[in-house]
Design a protein around this motif. Sequence first.
Motif, short mmCIF file in Angstrom:
data_model
loop_
_atom_site.label_atom_id
_atom_site.label_comp_id
_atom_site.label_asym_id
_atom_site.label_seq_id
_atom_site.Cartn_x
_atom_site.Cartn_y
_atom_site.Cartn_z
N PRO A 1 0.80 -1.23 0.00
CA PRO A 1 0.00 0.00 0.00
C PRO A 1 0.83 1.27 0.00
CG PRO A 1 -0.84 -1.58 1.60
CD PRO A 1 0.50 -2.09 1.15
N TYR A 2 2.10 1.21 0.41
CA TYR A 2 2.97 2.38 0.42
C TYR A 2 3.80 2.46 -0.85
CZ TYR A 2 1.76 1.56 5.28
OH TYR A 2 1.07 1.31 6.44
N GLY B 1 -6.54 -11.34 -10.91
CA GLY B 1 -5.26 -10.77 -10.51
C GLY B 1 -5.45 -9.41 -9.87
N SER B 2 -6.40 -9.33 -8.96
CA SER B 2 -6.81 -8.04 -8.39
C SER B 2 -5.81 -7.45 -7.41
CB SER B 2 -8.17 -8.20 -7.68
OG SER B 2 -8.11 -9.23 -6.71
N GLY B 3 -4.84 -8.25 -6.95
CA GLY B 3 -3.81 -7.74 -6.07
C GLY B 3 -4.38 -7.11 -4.81
N GLY B 4 -3.86 -5.94 -4.45
CA GLY B 4 -4.32 -5.25 -3.25
C GLY B 4 -5.65 -4.54 -3.42
N TRP C 1 -2.98 -14.93 -0.94
CA TRP C 1 -3.82 -14.67 0.23
C TRP C 1 -3.45 -13.33 0.86
CZ3 TRP C 1 -8.29 -16.41 1.40
CH2 TRP C 1 -8.67 -17.72 1.11
N GLU C 2 -2.17 -13.00 0.88
CA GLU C 2 -1.72 -11.76 1.48
C GLU C 2 -2.31 -10.54 0.75
OE1 GLU C 2 1.31 -14.91 2.45
OE2 GLU C 2 0.19 -14.29 0.67
N MET C 3 -2.31 -10.59 -0.57
CA MET C 3 -2.87 -9.48 -1.33
C MET C 3 -4.39 -9.43 -1.20
SD MET C 3 -0.21 -7.95 -2.45
CE MET C 3 -0.54 -6.91 -3.86
N LEU C 4 -5.03 -10.58 -1.15
CA LEU C 4 -6.47 -10.60 -0.93
C LEU C 4 -6.83 -9.99 0.42
CD1 LEU C 4 -7.36 -14.13 -2.34
CD2 LEU C 4 -8.11 -11.95 -3.28
N LEU D 1 -5.19 -7.61 1.98
CA LEU D 1 -5.10 -6.17 1.82
C LEU D 1 -6.34 -5.62 1.10
CD1 LEU D 1 -1.36 -5.76 0.75
CD2 LEU D 1 -2.35 -5.15 2.97
N SER D 2 -6.77 -6.32 0.05
CA SER D 2 -7.91 -5.86 -0.72
C SER D 2 -9.20 -5.92 0.09
CB SER D 2 -8.05 -6.70 -2.00
OG SER D 2 -9.12 -6.23 -2.80
N ARG D 3 -9.34 -6.94 0.91
CA ARG D 3 -10.54 -7.02 1.75
C ARG D 3 -10.63 -5.84 2.70
NH1 ARG D 3 -9.04 -12.73 1.94
NH2 ARG D 3 -10.59 -13.96 0.79
N GLN D 4 -9.50 -5.39 3.22
CA GLN D 4 -9.50 -4.24 4.11
C GLN D 4 -9.89 -2.96 3.36
OE1 GLN D 4 -5.82 -3.94 6.51
NE2 GLN D 4 -5.46 -6.09 6.01
N LEU D 5 -9.42 -2.85 2.11
CA LEU D 5 -9.70 -1.65 1.31
C LEU D 5 -11.09 -1.68 0.70
CD1 LEU D 5 -8.43 0.97 0.15
CD2 LEU D 5 -7.60 -0.42 -1.78
#
Length: 246
Positions: free
Chosen positions: A16-17, A50-53, A73-76, A78-82
């Motif tokens: 995200p940064y 391939g939605s990434g973050g 899973w790690e990128m998913l 992040l995306s769930r939080q956003l």
Amino acid sequence: MTEQHRLYGDLAYLWPYFSPPEGYADDSDHWRQAIRQRLGPGCHRILELGSGGGHTLSHLTTDFELTAVDLSWEMLSLSRQLNPGVPHHQGDMRTVRLGEAFDVVAIHDAVCYLTSKADLLATFATARVHLRPGGILLLSPDHLGESFTSPTVLHWICDQQQPRFTVIEYCYDPDPNDTTIESVFFFLLQEKNGLRIEQDLHVTGLFPSVTWLAALDESGFDAELLSLPGYEGGYGGHLFVGRLRE
């Protein structure tokens, strides 16, 4: 694509940064315009592979009904939080099958991880089985074979969070006769105990536009290439839009 890159694994917390959501506003707007011009108004259903973050999707949640698929899973996470209201699924864009129909299938720069024509055809088959007749496929590769220059070096200084870090990317074509290029990322993290350096290698695909268009045609899409403003280092500026033949 089965390899877990560190940027999408143990280093995903930097994403995200390193590549913040606001940097995706222009590309998501190009997607929105392409969709509206071809499908008209309405809350169309979009599947991003391939939605990434979830940074591209974050600009589209107020206009469309969205579903996200990614291998990491790690990128998913992040995306769930956003994008908390968006359904998320883990899967490979070449093989995932959700059993649902969408108006749009979209792939941002994750499409770069397709490294062979077989990968292209498999992914376009995934798009085809998830699209209603007349639906559209959007593809945003970073590079095209006819315009790629090697090597390039880019860097990002991320100093608004802890730890501060700098990213250096060296992108080059080790074999101009094949369909891949390599990007080596160096992460320089300024931690309490000193500087920590991490490295990550990404092998991505490089195809001329004629290969993209031929593979789309073979897969049942009437496609065109739109030229858009690109980014630093020769990235982006390419949007393939394919309409599924009825």
